[in-house]
Structures are given as C-alpha cells and as structure tokens.
Design an enzyme around this catalytic site. Structure first.
Site, PDB file in Angstrom:
ATOM      1  N   THR A   4       0.715  -1.450  -0.327  1.00 58.80           N
ATOM      2  CA  THR A   4       0.056   0.294  -0.104  1.00 58.80           C
ATOM      3  C   THR A   4       0.929   1.113   0.013  1.00 58.80           C
ATOM      4  O   THR A   4       0.843   1.956  -0.238  1.00 58.80           O
ATOM      5  CB  THR A   4      -1.308   0.182   1.030  1.00 58.80           C
ATOM      6  OG1 THR A   4      -1.726  -1.152   1.487  1.00 58.80           O
ATOM      7  CG2 THR A   4      -2.102   1.717   0.996  1.00 58.80           C
ATOM      8  N   SER A  54       1.303  -7.729  -0.707  1.00 61.30           N
ATOM      9  CA  SER A  54       2.328  -8.552  -0.279  1.00 61.30           C
ATOM     10  C   SER A  54       1.278  -9.262   0.471  1.00 61.30           C
ATOM     11  O   SER A  54       1.342 -10.424   0.731  1.00 61.30           O
ATOM     12  CB  SER A  54       2.729  -7.973   0.872  1.00 61.30           C
ATOM     13  OG  SER A  54       1.454  -7.860   2.569  1.00 61.30           O
ATOM     14  N   THR A  87       1.714  -3.846   3.994  1.00 60.83           N
ATOM     15  CA  THR A  87       1.437  -4.999   5.658  1.00 60.83           C
ATOM     16  C   THR A  87       0.826  -6.462   5.818  1.00 60.83           C
ATOM     17  O   THR A  87       0.639  -6.692   6.723  1.00 60.83           O
ATOM     18  CB  THR A  87       0.549  -3.724   6.102  1.00 60.83           C
ATOM     19  OG1 THR A  87      -1.074  -4.017   5.064  1.00 60.83           O
ATOM     20  CG2 THR A  87       0.601  -2.871   6.237  1.00 60.83           C
ATOM     21  N   ASP A  88       0.273  -6.810   4.905  1.00 61.95           N
ATOM     22  CA  ASP A  88      -0.815  -7.595   4.725  1.00 61.95           C
ATOM     23  C   ASP A  88       0.205  -9.075   5.526  1.00 61.95           C
ATOM     24  O   ASP A  88       0.114  -9.824   6.178  1.00 61.95           O
ATOM     25  CB  ASP A  88      -1.634  -8.434   3.966  1.00 61.95           C
ATOM     26  CG  ASP A  88      -2.708  -7.341   3.294  1.00 61.95           C
ATOM     27  OD1 ASP A  88      -3.076  -6.987   4.661  1.00 61.95           O
ATOM     28  OD2 ASP A  88      -3.844  -7.338   2.724  1.00 61.95           O
TER      29      ASP A  88
END
Ligand code: ASP
Length: 307
Positions: A4, A54, A87-88
């Site tokens: 992101t 990710s 972030t995932d």
C-alpha cells in the site's frame, strides 16, 4: 517490495479500493523532501526487488529478497537495509528474515495503511522513521516500523485492518518509539542470530518451492475431514492453531495424530493473539510456545528445507 505504501487509488479520499504496488520506489523517495535530503547525507541506495501486493507474497520473491538483503549486509559500506513492504504479510517476511539471517546489522521493514495517492498518506513519515531506526548506532536484527512504533520481528502482528497504527507486539511490547526523528528505546533489539534448526540461505536458494505446509484451526464442530483431505493432497507439514492453551477438538486431534504417525510433522500453536503456550505434560504434538500460527508455518518450512 510494493504494498500500500506504493499503492495508487483513483481519488485522494479512497483508502480502501486501491491497487497496491503501483508506484516505483525512486518516485516514493523523490516525493519526500526530507528523504531526498537524507539520501545525500546517508548515501541512500534505492533498489526495487519486487513490486507486489504482499497478500500475494510467494517463496521465489522471499528467497530473492533474503539473498539480496544478505548480499547487501555483507558489504562493509552498507550500514542497514530498509524494506518498504505491504502490511498484510509483513510479519511473515520479518520473521522469515530474522529466522534465516539473524542479522547483526539492522533490517527495518516499513509500510503504510493508506495508498501513496491519499490526501494524507502515512508512508512518507513511516519511511523517515524507518531511516531513523536504520541509522541508530545500536540497532540490530529485523524490526518493523509503523506509526512511530518499533516492533521486533518475533513479536510483530498486524492486528487491525484499517487503522494507521495497525501493528502490535502483543504482551512483549514494542522495542521503542520514533519521536521527532529520535528513538526512545524500551527494550532490547532482536538477537543477532537466526532460529536454531532451520535451513541455510543456500538451501533456501537451492529449493524450487516451499515445502507444502498448511495451517488449520481448531474450533467448535471441527472434525478430521480437512486433515484427511490435506494428507491425501500431499501435505508435508501441518500447523494447528489450537484453542486457548493449545487444545484441539478431539476429532481433529485424532486425524492430526494419524497424519503425524505417517511422518507428517505437526506443530501446535494457538489462535489466541496474546501470550504464549504453556507446555502441558504428555503433549502429543510439537508445541511451539512462542510462535504465532503464521510464524510456526515458516519455522516448519525452514525446518523441512534443512533436512
Ligand atoms: N494488501 C496490501 C499489501 O499487503 C496491504 C497493505 O500494504 O497495507 O501489500
């Protein structure tokens, strides 16, 4: 790596329907005057290893990242590596790099919860904070920096789907905070050593694919059918996210023990987000007390690759 932090949406007010990994790293750095200035002070080398969302992270990309990080860290003139990442699965990459490399120099992952096109994106400040951490004289090991908080690779977990401060170190608490470019440290950096009993970087590079390891939950009404189907499909290792202190529904446990008897290793973790498993007497599965289910999966895959 994309994410992101390099994401683009159709409008500045759109924080959710965007495409991750759209904007090049050069452009992201260029857009932040303070980073451009730091680039001169610190001789910042900017390099893209991948540009992905990710959630789609795979073995080949992780192996390539580990190799490149190891190469850079081995250079005398490299003080630290900062990785911009989605972030995932950030916590999986952080744990993977710490387990595999256990670096004596700092490797700092950072990210954003809002795309780069947002009216007020969080990526630029996170990148500046990550650079401050990377430049700290005592920094070592793999850490993550988000919303002014420094998390250790062993503890960091994404705990919120939307807030800017989306990560937590759970019971362990953060390593410290970045305040106006200065670090306030509250505990030690990650150890400069990898996880015991895992594959070498060479073995990871030589492998053409991850060993096939799946995570299964225990829950009300669980039975053995999912485990049996996984065994039939050739699963090489299983992680069970047990309830509470690693308890598993008796029907699912029976199937897991059968899988284990056939030579498929089964690691037991917990679906509780906080705390650690306390070992019980006569536990029939391998209890991994201090690893979350996703970390336990990486540990088991690295363990299988070492055989
Ligand atoms: N799906 C995005 C990613 O993990 C989410 C993010 O970066 O926040 O790349």
């Amino acid at each position: 790596m994309g994410g992101t932090i390099a994401g683009a949406a159709s409008s500045a007010s759109n924080h959710t329907s965007y495409k991750a990994g759209q904007i090049g790293l050069e452009q992201l750095v260029e857009a932040v005057p303070a980073l451009r200035e730091s680039a001169q002070t610190y001789d910042l080398l900017v390099e893209e290893v991948a540009r992905i969302d990710s959630k789609d992270m795979d073995f080949a990309i992780l192996a390539r990242l580990a190799q490149r990080v190891a190469q850079l860290l081995a250079q005398d003139d490299v003080q630290a590596v900062v990785i911009t990442h989605g972030t995932d699965t950030l916590e999986e990459t952080a744990f993977f790099l710490q387990a595999l490399l256990g670096p004596a120099k700092p490797v700092v992952l950072t990210c954003a919860m809002r795309p780069a096109t947002a009216l007020v994106p969080d990526g630029p400040q996170n990148m500046l904070d990550a650079l401050a951490v990377a430049c700290h004289h005592a920094a070592q090991g793999v850490v993550a920096v988000c919303a002014g908080v420094i998390h250790g690779a062993q503890d960091v977990q994404k705990v919120h789907p939307y807030r800017l401060d989306a990560f937590s170190s759970g019971d362990a608490g953060p390593i410290g905070f970045v305040e106006e470019g200065r670090l306030r440290l509250v505990r030690n950096w990650p150890a400069a050593k990898g996880l015991a009993g895992v594959a070498s970087l060479e073995a990871v590079q030589a492998a053409s694919a991850w060993p096939y390891v799946e995570i299964v939950l225990s829950h009300a009404g669980a039975d053995g059918r999912l485990i049996d189907a996984l065994v039939r499909s050739g699963v090489q290792g299983l992680v069970v996210a047990g309830t509470g202190n690693g308890t598993v529904h008796e029907a699912r446990l029976k199937a897991l023990l059968q899988a284990q008897a056939q030579g498929i290793p089964v690691f037991l973790s917990t679906r509780c987000p906080l705390g650690q498993l306390l070992k019980r007497d006569n536990e029939s599965l391998t209890t991994v007390c201090d690893l979350s289910p996703v970390q336990a999966r990486i540990a088991l895959m690295l363990h299988l690759l070492s055989r």
